[in-house]
Design a protein around this motif. Structure first.
Motif, PDB file in Angstrom:
ATOM      1  N   GLY A   1       0.816  -1.213   0.000  1.00  0.00           N
ATOM      2  CA  GLY A   1       0.000   0.000   0.000  1.00  0.00           C
ATOM      3  C   GLY A   1       0.845   1.256   0.000  1.00  0.00           C
ATOM      4  N   TYR A   2       0.203   2.390   0.302  1.00  0.00           N
ATOM      5  CA  TYR A   2       0.893   3.663   0.151  1.00  0.00           C
ATOM      6  C   TYR A   2       1.635   4.123   1.400  1.00  0.00           C
ATOM      7  CZ  TYR A   2      -1.437   4.122  -4.280  1.00  0.00           C
ATOM      8  OH  TYR A   2      -1.833   3.902  -5.548  1.00  0.00           O
ATOM      9  N   CYS A   3       1.258   3.582   2.531  1.00  0.00           N
ATOM     10  CA  CYS A   3       1.875   4.096   3.751  1.00  0.00           C
ATOM     11  C   CYS A   3       3.084   3.263   4.159  1.00  0.00           C
ATOM     12  CB  CYS A   3       0.865   4.088   4.900  1.00  0.00           C
ATOM     13  SG  CYS A   3      -0.502   5.194   4.592  1.00  0.00           S
ATOM     14  N   SER A   4       4.084   3.928   4.664  1.00  0.00           N
ATOM     15  CA  SER A   4       5.266   3.204   5.121  1.00  0.00           C
ATOM     16  C   SER A   4       5.702   3.770   6.464  1.00  0.00           C
ATOM     17  CB  SER A   4       6.392   3.304   4.101  1.00  0.00           C
ATOM     18  OG  SER A   4       6.740   4.657   3.917  1.00  0.00           O
ATOM     19  N   TYR A   5       6.398   2.944   7.224  1.00  0.00           N
ATOM     20  CA  TYR A   5       6.808   3.340   8.573  1.00  0.00           C
ATOM     21  C   TYR A   5       8.159   2.711   8.857  1.00  0.00           C
ATOM     22  CZ  TYR A   5       6.548   3.699  13.713  1.00  0.00           C
ATOM     23  OH  TYR A   5       6.778   3.987  15.036  1.00  0.00           O
ATOM     24  N   GLY A   6       9.114   3.552   9.151  1.00  0.00           N
ATOM     25  CA  GLY A   6      10.443   2.993   9.404  1.00  0.00           C
ATOM     26  C   GLY A   6      11.385   4.055   9.914  1.00  0.00           C
ATOM     27  N   ILE A   7      12.664   3.709   9.953  1.00  0.00           N
ATOM     28  CA  ILE A   7      13.676   4.627  10.460  1.00  0.00           C
ATOM     29  C   ILE A   7      14.302   5.384   9.306  1.00  0.00           C
ATOM     30  CG2 ILE A   7      15.940   4.764  11.570  1.00  0.00           C
ATOM     31  CD1 ILE A   7      15.163   2.703  13.444  1.00  0.00           C
ATOM     32  N   TYR A   8      14.361   6.702   9.456  1.00  0.00           N
ATOM     33  CA  TYR A   8      15.019   7.520   8.455  1.00  0.00           C
ATOM     34  C   TYR A   8      16.310   8.033   9.062  1.00  0.00           C
ATOM     35  CZ  TYR A   8      11.156   6.788   5.464  1.00  0.00           C
ATOM     36  OH  TYR A   8      10.246   6.155   4.664  1.00  0.00           O
ATOM     37  N   PRO A   9      17.446   7.574   8.539  1.00  0.00           N
ATOM     38  CA  PRO A   9      18.713   7.822   9.232  1.00  0.00           C
ATOM     39  C   PRO A   9      19.330   9.207   9.011  1.00  0.00           C
ATOM     40  CG  PRO A   9      19.017   6.220   7.460  1.00  0.00           C
ATOM     41  CD  PRO A   9      17.607   6.692   7.380  1.00  0.00           C
ATOM     42  N   ASN A  10      18.684  10.081   8.243  1.00  0.00           N
ATOM     43  CA  ASN A  10      19.272  11.413   8.013  1.00  0.00           C
ATOM     44  C   ASN A  10      19.424  12.184   9.309  1.00  0.00           C
ATOM     45  OD1 ASN A  10      18.928  10.711   5.427  1.00  0.00           O
ATOM     46  ND2 ASN A  10      17.358  12.242   4.950  1.00  0.00           N
ATOM     47  N   GLY A  11      20.498  12.949   9.407  1.00  0.00           N
ATOM     48  CA  GLY A  11      20.720  13.753  10.606  1.00  0.00           C
ATOM     49  C   GLY A  11      20.788  12.838  11.810  1.00  0.00           C
ATOM     50  N   TYR A  12      19.916  13.107  12.763  1.00  0.00           N
ATOM     51  CA  TYR A  12      19.815  12.228  13.917  1.00  0.00           C
ATOM     52  C   TYR A  12      18.621  11.318  13.631  1.00  0.00           C
ATOM     53  CZ  TYR A  12      20.139  11.025  18.859  1.00  0.00           C
ATOM     54  OH  TYR A  12      20.310  10.361  20.048  1.00  0.00           O
ATOM     55  N   PRO A  13      18.830   9.988  13.578  1.00  0.00           N
ATOM     56  CA  PRO A  13      17.798   9.082  13.049  1.00  0.00           C
ATOM     57  C   PRO A  13      16.438   9.213  13.744  1.00  0.00           C
ATOM     58  CG  PRO A  13      19.849   7.899  13.436  1.00  0.00           C
ATOM     59  CD  PRO A  13      20.039   9.270  14.001  1.00  0.00           C
ATOM     60  N   GLN A  14      15.388   9.061  12.937  1.00  0.00           N
ATOM     61  CA  GLN A  14      14.035   9.195  13.472  1.00  0.00           C
ATOM     62  C   GLN A  14      13.109   8.147  12.879  1.00  0.00           C
ATOM     63  OE1 GLN A  14      12.787  13.613  13.982  1.00  0.00           O
ATOM     64  NE2 GLN A  14      13.857  13.518  12.055  1.00  0.00           N
ATOM     65  N   LEU A  15      12.032   7.903  13.579  1.00  0.00           N
ATOM     66  CA  LEU A  15      10.953   7.081  13.030  1.00  0.00           C
ATOM     67  C   LEU A  15      10.006   8.015  12.287  1.00  0.00           C
ATOM     68  CD1 LEU A  15       9.852   4.696  15.909  1.00  0.00           C
ATOM     69  CD2 LEU A  15      10.697   4.001  13.677  1.00  0.00           C
TER      70      LEU A  15
ATOM     71  N   GLY B   1       7.591   9.769  14.408  1.00  0.00           N
ATOM     72  CA  GLY B   1       7.768   9.080  15.698  1.00  0.00           C
ATOM     73  C   GLY B   1       8.910   9.707  16.464  1.00  0.00           C
ATOM     74  N   GLY B   2       9.765  10.421  15.730  1.00  0.00           N
ATOM     75  CA  GLY B   2      10.817  11.196  16.371  1.00  0.00           C
ATOM     76  C   GLY B   2      12.088  10.411  16.621  1.00  0.00           C
ATOM     77  N   SER B   3      12.966  11.041  17.378  1.00  0.00           N
ATOM     78  CA  SER B   3      14.273  10.453  17.621  1.00  0.00           C
ATOM     79  C   SER B   3      14.271   9.686  18.936  1.00  0.00           C
ATOM     80  CB  SER B   3      15.332  11.551  17.639  1.00  0.00           C
ATOM     81  OG  SER B   3      14.930  12.578  18.521  1.00  0.00           O
TER      82      SER B   3
ATOM     83  N   THR C   1      15.293   8.808  22.564  1.00  0.00           N
ATOM     84  CA  THR C   1      15.722   9.663  23.670  1.00  0.00           C
ATOM     85  C   THR C   1      16.472   8.881  24.734  1.00  0.00           C
ATOM     86  OG1 THR C   1      13.751   9.282  24.991  1.00  0.00           O
ATOM     87  CG2 THR C   1      13.625  11.047  23.375  1.00  0.00           C
ATOM     88  N   GLY C   2      16.752   7.645  24.460  1.00  0.00           N
ATOM     89  CA  GLY C   2      17.451   6.844  25.455  1.00  0.00           C
ATOM     90  C   GLY C   2      16.550   5.790  26.065  1.00  0.00           C
ATOM     91  N   ARG C   3      15.247   6.086  26.101  1.00  0.00           N
ATOM     92  CA  ARG C   3      14.337   5.058  26.599  1.00  0.00           C
ATOM     93  C   ARG C   3      13.065   4.947  25.783  1.00  0.00           C
ATOM     94  NH1 ARG C   3      13.447   8.893  31.277  1.00  0.00           N
ATOM     95  NH2 ARG C   3      15.191   8.024  32.394  1.00  0.00           N
ATOM     96  N   ARG C   4      12.853   5.837  24.870  1.00  0.00           N
ATOM     97  CA  ARG C   4      11.639   5.784  24.073  1.00  0.00           C
ATOM     98  C   ARG C   4      11.823   6.698  22.874  1.00  0.00           C
ATOM     99  NH1 ARG C   4       9.271  10.485  24.879  1.00  0.00           N
ATOM    100  NH2 ARG C   4      10.314  11.720  26.460  1.00  0.00           N
ATOM    101  N   TRP C   5      10.812   6.762  22.018  1.00  0.00           N
ATOM    102  CA  TRP C   5      10.868   7.652  20.855  1.00  0.00           C
ATOM    103  C   TRP C   5      10.223   8.974  21.218  1.00  0.00           C
ATOM    104  CZ3 TRP C   5      13.908   6.292  16.940  1.00  0.00           C
ATOM    105  CH2 TRP C   5      14.283   4.953  16.874  1.00  0.00           C
ATOM    106  N   SER C   6      10.835  10.062  20.780  1.00  0.00           N
ATOM    107  CA  SER C   6      10.361  11.363  21.260  1.00  0.00           C
ATOM    108  C   SER C   6       8.911  11.644  20.892  1.00  0.00           C
ATOM    109  CB  SER C   6      11.270  12.484  20.748  1.00  0.00           C
ATOM    110  OG  SER C   6      11.161  12.603  19.348  1.00  0.00           O
ATOM    111  N   GLY C   7       8.434  11.083  19.795  1.00  0.00           N
ATOM    112  CA  GLY C   7       7.059  11.374  19.389  1.00  0.00           C
ATOM    113  C   GLY C   7       6.064  10.338  19.864  1.00  0.00           C
ATOM    114  N   ALA C   8       6.541   9.314  20.514  1.00  0.00           N
ATOM    115  CA  ALA C   8       5.653   8.241  20.960  1.00  0.00           C
ATOM    116  C   ALA C   8       5.915   7.979  22.430  1.00  0.00           C
ATOM    117  CB  ALA C   8       5.901   6.978  20.149  1.00  0.00           C
ATOM    118  N   PRO C   9       5.490   8.911  23.284  1.00  0.00           N
ATOM    119  CA  PRO C   9       5.861   8.805  24.694  1.00  0.00           C
ATOM    120  C   PRO C   9       5.027   7.779  25.423  1.00  0.00           C
ATOM    121  CG  PRO C   9       4.439  10.676  24.387  1.00  0.00           C
ATOM    122  CD  PRO C   9       4.590  10.036  23.041  1.00  0.00           C
TER     123      PRO C   9
END
Ligand SMILES: *[C@@H]1O[C@H](CO)[C@@H](O)[C@H](O)[C@H]1NC(C)=O
Ligand SMILES: *[C@@H]1O[C@H](CO)[C@@H](O)[C@H](O)[C@H]1NC(C)=O
Ligand SMILES: *[C@@H]1O[C@H](CO)[C@@H](O)[C@H](O)[C@H]1NC(C)=O
Ligand SMILES: *[C@@H]1O[C@H](CO)[C@@H](O)[C@H](O)[C@H]1NC(C)=O
Ligand SMILES: *[C@@H]1O[C@H](CO)[C@@H](O)[C@H](O)[C@H]1NC(C)=O
Ligand SMILES: *[C@@H]1O[C@H](CO)[C@@H](O)[C@H](O)[C@H]1NC(C)=O
Ligand SMILES: *[C@@H]1O[C@H](CO)[C@@H](O)[C@H](O)[C@H]1NC(C)=O
Ligand SMILES: *[C@@H]1O[C@H](CO)[C@@H](O)[C@H](O)[C@H]1NC(C)=O
Ligand SMILES: *[C@@H]1O[C@H](CO)[C@@H](O)[C@H](O)[C@H]1NC(C)=O
Ligand SMILES: *[C@@H]1O[C@H](CO)[C@@H](O)[C@H](O)[C@H]1NC(C)=O
Ligand SMILES: *[C@@H]1O[C@H](CO)[C@@H](O)[C@H](O)[C@H]1NC(C)=O
Length: 786
Positions: free
Chosen positions: A184-198, A210-212, A214-222
Motif C-alpha cells: 500500500g501507500y503508507c510506510s513506517y520505518g527509520i530515516y537515518p538522516n541527521g539524527y535518526p528518526q521514526l 515518531g521522532g528520535s 531519547t534513550g528510553r523511548r521515541w520522542s514522538g511516541a511517549p
C-alpha cells in the motif's frame, strides 16, 4: 478380531499419526514441498504458516498468522503483490536452496533470493517468534528471514531499520485494503538522516514523526513504560535499528501499520485485539502548526498552535482563522546574535525534526548550551539522551518544525531568544536575571494534567517480586510510617523504587486506585514521578522513578559530600523545592498539603536537581486532607509546626514551616532535630534566630559555602525565619516564598519562631524515634497527639 475393524483402526491410527506429524511440522526441506492446505506450525504452536485468502478475496497468498488466536491475524505475507488465483500453489526449496512459490504451471511467482553456496543444503523453519528463517542445514546459519522483509507488522524481536553493511532497510508498508495485502501507500520505518528518526509516510508525504530516540523511548511516541514490551535502539557503524523486546513472553503483541495509515500497538486480551497505543492523534500530523511554533492539543477552547518564544505568526489573518500551517517567523526587530542572548526552556515537548539537526554525544547539556550560543545559526538545543543524565547535544540550525507538547512526557527544548525576550520570560518566572541564561517556559499543561484519561500502568505483583528479589533486605532503601521503600530492577533494566504501603490503610481498592491516579497526574520537575501501582490481595504498592543519588540528607549532613553542594547548587535546590511545593499547594483542583516535607523526602536526580517525594500520601492511604483536626499526627520530629504537633492542625502553612526548617538545614548543614547548643535556645532554629538578631547569622552557615555569598545567604536565612514564625498567619505562602527567592526587594522582619521542640517534647522523647544518632531519616514518625 474383525479384520475390517482392525483395518479401520489401523487407518485411524495412521491418519492420527499423519495428522500429528503434520501439525508438529515446522520445517520445509528440499524433499518436502508444501502445498495449499498444508500448515506449518512453530514449535510452541504460537505461529502458523500456510495459504490463505484475506477478507472477501478468493485469491491465495502464503502468510504467517497467530496459530492460537481465534480471529485470523496475518502478520506476514510472502507473495503480497503476486496472488495466486487458485489452490495450486506450491512452496518448496529449489535447486539453489531458495524458498520458492510456484503456480499451477510450475512458474515461480515469488522466491527468497539468498545466495547459497552449495545446493541442496537449506531448509526453512517457522520459529516461535513468527520469523520464517531459511538456514543452512549443516551450519544452521540463517541466510534469509521473513523478519528482514516485513509487510505491515512488526513482531517482538523483529528489527526495523537499516543494516549499514548490506544496505537492507526494513520498514513496514500498509496493505492496500483488508482484502488485498498488496504493497500500500503508507510506510513506517527509520530515516537515518541527521539524527535518526521514526517516520510514517504516505507516499512521499510525511504524516507523522515518531521522532528520535531519547534513550528510553521515541520522542514522538511517549508511551509510558509497560510491563510487557521494552523498545530499544541501536545506532553504530553496522546498523541503525529499533526493536521491541518482550518482557512477558505470554503476551501476544504486535505493532501494525494499517490501511488507514495508523500505527497501532495491539495486544491479545480476553479473546480480542485491544489497542494499547496508536498514532497519529491530535497534534501529531507532521508540521501541523508550521515552522517555529508548537502544537498543544489539551485545551479545546484554545487554538492549538502557539508561536515559539520570540516568534510571531507569519500571517495573523491565518492564525485568527485557526490555520497554523504557515507557522511563525522571528518577531520584528529581534536582534539575534548580540550579547545578553539566552534560551527559553520549553518543557515536556516532542523536540523538532532532527533530520537536519546536529548531534554530538560527548557534550553535556551545559556545553551544548555554550556551543549553541557560540554559533549564530544555532536556533535551539536539547539533550539527545535523557537517560544518561542529559549527556548528548542536539542542536538545530534553521527552522524548528513539528514540535508538540505532552501532558506528562517529553523533553526540554531550549530555544534561542534575544535579550528582550529573555528578560520577559525571566521576569515571568521570577528568576534573578543575572543568575541564569535560561528562562523557563513551562508547557501549558504544567498545572493541569487532569483532563486526559489516565493510563497509569498496573504492575503485576509477580513482576514487582521479581524486580525487588521478593522485597529482599538488600534492596530496601528505607522505612517510613506509610511503608517501606525498595529498589527494583525491571527486566528491561529499568530501575524503579517501590513503596510497599503498610497494611493499616482502611481504603478500598477502587478508592486507592482513584487516589493514585489523581496523584500520578501531579507532574512537575520538582516532584518524583509515579510510574504505576500494584494491588493484589492485601498488598498495595506505588512504583516511582528511581533516583540513584538518594536524598538531600545524604549530602547536606555529610562532612565530605556536602562540599558537592556549593552555594549556587544549594540555592537551586531551595528554589526547586519551593516551586514543587508551590505546585502542590496551588493546583486548584487538589491543593495537596505534603505534611512531611524534610531533607530525606527531597530526592536528587543525576544533576542534583531536587524532587519532592511522598507527596499526597495522606490521600493515597486515606487520611483526610482538608485543614482539620485529626486524631493522628503524621510528621517527623524536628519538622512539625507547633499547631500541627500540638493540635493536629495542618494547612499549607504547616508545609511552609517545614520548608523553613529545611531551608535552614540546607544552609547550615545541621539537623534541626539533632542540634544541641548550650544557650538560651537549644535547637537549630532557635539558635539561628538568636544569631540573626545579633547580626551574626553567618556564624552558623555551613563553612564550605564561602563568604562571597554572604548577602544572598543571609537573605535566604531571613526567608527561612519568616517561614518558621510561630503563628501560621504570619508565615508567607509558598507563592510569596518563591517571589522572595526570585527577587531582591526588601523582606519583612521575622517574628519569633516556635520553640516547640524544647517546650513540648523533651519529656516525651522516648516515644518519638529520634534522629540524633539513628539513620531513621526515611521515617515518618507517627505519634498520638493527645
Ligand atoms: C466482505 O463483504 C461483506 C459483504 O459484502 C462486507 O460486509 C464486509 O465488510 C467485507 N469484508 C471485508 C473484510 O472487506
Ligand atoms: C493455471 O491457472 C490458470 C488460472 O489461474 C488457468 O488459466 C490455467 O488453465 C491453469 N493451468 C493449468 C495447467 O491448470
Ligand atoms: C530479491 O532481490 C531483489 C534485488 O536484489 C530485491 O529487489 C527483492 O526485494 C528481493 N526479494 C526478496 C523476496 O527477497
Ligand atoms: C537432496 O537431498 C535429499 C535428501 O535430503 C536427497 O534425497 C536428494 O537426492 C538430494 N538432491 C541432490 C540434487 O543432491
Ligand atoms: C564533539 O564535541 C567535542 C568537544 O567540543 C569535539 O572535540 C568533537 O570534535 C565533537 N564531535 C563532533 C562529531 O562534532
Ligand atoms: C555553525 O553551525 C553551522 C551548521 O551546522 C556550521 O555549518 C557552521 O560552520 C558553524 N559555525 C561556526 C562558527 O562554528
Ligand atoms: C499476575 O501474574 C500471574 C502470573 O504471571 C497471573 O497468574 C495473574 O493473573 C496476574 N495477575 C493480574 C492481576 O494480572
Ligand atoms: C516471598 O517471600 C515470602 C515471605 O517472605 C514468601 O512467603 C513467598 O513465598 C516469597 N515469594 C517468592 C515468589 O519467592
Ligand atoms: C549521581 O548518580 C550518578 C549515577 O549513579 C553518579 O554517576 C553520580 O556520581 C552521582 N552524583 C553524585 C554527586 O553523587
Ligand atoms: C518581589 O517580591 C515581593 C515580595 O513578595 C513582591 O511584593 C514584589 O512584587 C516582587 N517584585 C518583583 C519585581 O517581582
Ligand atoms: C530526652 O533526650 C535527651 C537528649 O537525648 C536526654 O538527655 C533526656 O534524658 C531525654 N529525656 C527523657 C525523658 O527521656
Amino acid at each position: 478380531m474383525n479384520p475390517a475393524k482392525e483395518l479401520l483402526n489401523t487407518s485411524l491410527l495412521l491418519s492420527l499419526l499423519v495428522f500429528r506429524f503434520c501439525i508438529s511440522l515446522d520445517t520445509i526441506s528440499p524433499n518436502k514441498p508444501f502445498k495449499d492446505g498444508d500448515i506449518l506450525v512453530s514449535k510452541e504452536e504460537t505461529f502458523a504458516l500456510g495459504f490463505f485468502s484475506p477478507g472477501n478475496s478468493s485469491r491465495r497468498y502464503v502468510g504467517i498468522w497467530y496459530n492460537k488466536v481465534s480471529e485470523q491475524t496475518v502478520v506476514w505475507v510472502a507473495n503480497r503483490d503476486k496472488p495466486l488465483n487458485d489452490a495450486s500453489g506450491v512452496l518448496s526449496i529449489n535447486s539453489h536452496g531458495n524458498l520458492v512459490l510456484t503456480n499451477n504451471l510450475s512458474t515461480p511467482i515469488w522466491s527468497t533470493n539468498a545466495s547459497v553456496s552449495s545446493t541442496n543444503n537449506s531448509m526453512a523453519q517457522l520459529l516461535d517468534s513468527g520469523n520464517l528463517v531459511l538456514a543452512l542445514r549443516d551450519s544452521q546459519r540463517v541466510i534469509w528471514q521473513s523478519f528482514d522483509y516485513p509487510t505491515n507488522t512488526m513482531l517482538p524481536f523483529a528489527k526495523l531499520g537499516l543494516d549499514r553493511r548490506t544496505g537492507l532497510n526494513r520498514y513496514l508498508t500498509s496493505w492496500k485494503s483488508k482484502d488485498d495485502p498488496g504493497t500500500g501507500y503508507c510506510s513506517y520505518g527509520i530515516y537515518p538522516n541527521g539524527y535518526p528518526q521514526l517516520f510514517l509516510y504516505e507516499g512521499r508525504t510525511p504524516l507523522w514523526r515518531g521522532g528520535s530516540w531519547t534513550g528510553r523511548r521515541w520522542s514522538g511516541a511517549p508511551v509510558r513504560i509497560t510491563n510487557f514490551v521494552s523498545p530499544s535502539f541501536v545506532d553504530n557503524q553496522d546498523e541503525v535499528t529499533t526493536m521491541s523486546g518482550l518482557i512477558n513472553p505470554k503476551v501476544l503483541t504486535r505493532l501494525v501499520l494499517d490501511e488507514s495509515g495508523a500505527v497501532e500497538r495491539l495486544t491479545w486480551n480476553n479473546n480480542k485485539w485491544v489497542t494499547f497505543w496508536s498514532a497519529p492523534k491530535d497534534c501529531d500530523m507532521y508540521g501541523e502548526c508550521g515552522p517555529n511554533s508548537y502544537c498543544d492539543p489539551y485545551d479545546p477552547n484554545k487554538f492549538q498552535c502557539t508561536c515559539l518564544p520570540g516568534f510571531e505568526p507569519m500571517s495573523t489573518h491565518d492564525w485568527n482563522m485557526r490555520d497554523g500551517s504557515g507557522g511563525c517567523v522571528r518577531r520584528q526587530g529581534a536582534s539575534t546574535c548580540r550579547s545578553k542572548e539566552g534560551f527559553v526552556k520549553l518543557a515536556r515537548v516532542k523536540v523538532p525534526d532532527t533530520s537536519i539537526a546536529r548531534v554530538n554525544m560527548s557534550l553535556s547539556l551545559k556545553e551544548c548550551e555554550q556551543e549553541c550560543l557560540r554559533n549564530c545559526s544555532c536556533t535551539a538545543y536539547s539533550s539527545a539522551d535523557e537517560t544518561r543524565g542529559g549527556i548528548g547535544c542536539l542542536s538545530w540550525h534553521g527552522d524548528l518544525v513539528d514540535i508538540r507538547t505532552f501532558a506528562n512526557a517529553g523533553q526540554d527544548l531550549y530555544i534561542r531568544v534575544d535579550a528582550v525576550v529573555l528578560a520577559q520570560y525571566a521576569k515571568k518566572n521570577g528568576l534573578m536575571q543575572s543568575k541564569s541564561m535560561v528562562a523557563i517556559l513551562e508547557s501549558p499543561r504544567e498545572l493541569d494534567g487532569s483532563t486526559r484519561n489516565s493510563d497509569l500502568p498496573f504492575f503485576n505483583l509477580s513482576i514487582i517480586i521479581a524486580a525487588t528479589d521478593n522485597f529482599s533486605d538488600a534492596n530496601k532503601l528505607g522505612q517510613g510510617g506509610f511503608g517501606s521503600v525498595y529498589k527494583g530492577l525491571l527486566d528491561n533494566q529499568k530501575e524503579i523504587a517501590v513503596k510497599r504501603l503498610s497494611k493499616y490503610s482502611g481504603q478500598g481498592i477502587e478508592e486507592f486506585k482513584n487516589e493514585v491516579t489523581i496523584i500520578a497526574k501531579l507532574q512537575h520537575r520538582n516532584l518524583v514521578r509515579i510510574l504505576g501501582y500494584c494491588i493484589q490481595g492485601e498488598e498495595k504498592m506505588l512504583i516511582y522513578e528511581y533516583l540513584p543519588n538518594k536524598s538531600l540528607n545524604f549530602f547536606i549532613f555529610d562532612e565530605t559530600k556536602r562540599s558537592l553542594l556549593y552555594w549556587e547548587k544549594r540555592f537551586e535546590i531551595i528554589c526547586g523545592v519551593a516551586r514543587g511545593l508551590l505546585y502542590l499547594h496551588q493546583d486548584s483542583r487538589l491543593r495537596i498539603i505534603h505534611r512531611d516535607l524534610k531533607a530525606s523526602n527531597v530526592l536528587l536526580d543525576n544533576a542534583l536537581n531536587p524532587k519532592i517525594a511522598d507527596f499526597g500520601m495522606a490521600r493515597i492511604v486515606g487520611v483526610d486532607q482538608i485543614e482539620a483536626n485529626t486524631n493522628r499526627v503524621v510528621g517527623t520530629y524536628g519538622y512539625m509546626s507547633p499547631e500541627y504537633a500540638m493540635h493536629g492542625l495542618f494547612s499549607v502553612k504547616s508545609d511552609v514551616y517545614n520548608f523553613g526548617i529545611l531551608l535552614l538545614e540546607i544552609i547550615t548543614g545541621k539537623k534541626n532535630n539533632a542540634y544541641y547548643h548550650e544557650g538560651p535556645s537549644s535547637n537549630l532554629i532557635g539558635h539561628v534566630w538568636d544569631l540573626w538578631r545579633e547580626d551574626k547569622a553567618m556564624e552558623i552557615v555551613d563553612s564550605s559555602l564561602g563568604d562571597q555569598y554572604a548577602n544572598e545567604i543571609s537573605r535566604c536565612i531571613q526567608i527561612g525565619l519568616l517561614c518558621v514564625q510561630e503563628y501560621a498567619t504570619n508565615r508567607p505562602t509558598m507563592s510569596t516564598v518563591v517571589l522572595m527567592l526570585g527577587n531582591d526587594t526588601s523582606l519583612p522582619y521575622p517574628k519569633q519562631p516556635a520553640f516547640i521542640l524544647k517546650s513540648t517534647y523533651n519529656s516525651r522523647n522516648r516515644s518519638i524515634s529520634e534522629g540524633a544518632n539513628s539513620v531513621n531519616e526515611v521515617t515518618i514518625t507517627m505519634i498520638d497527639a493527645r
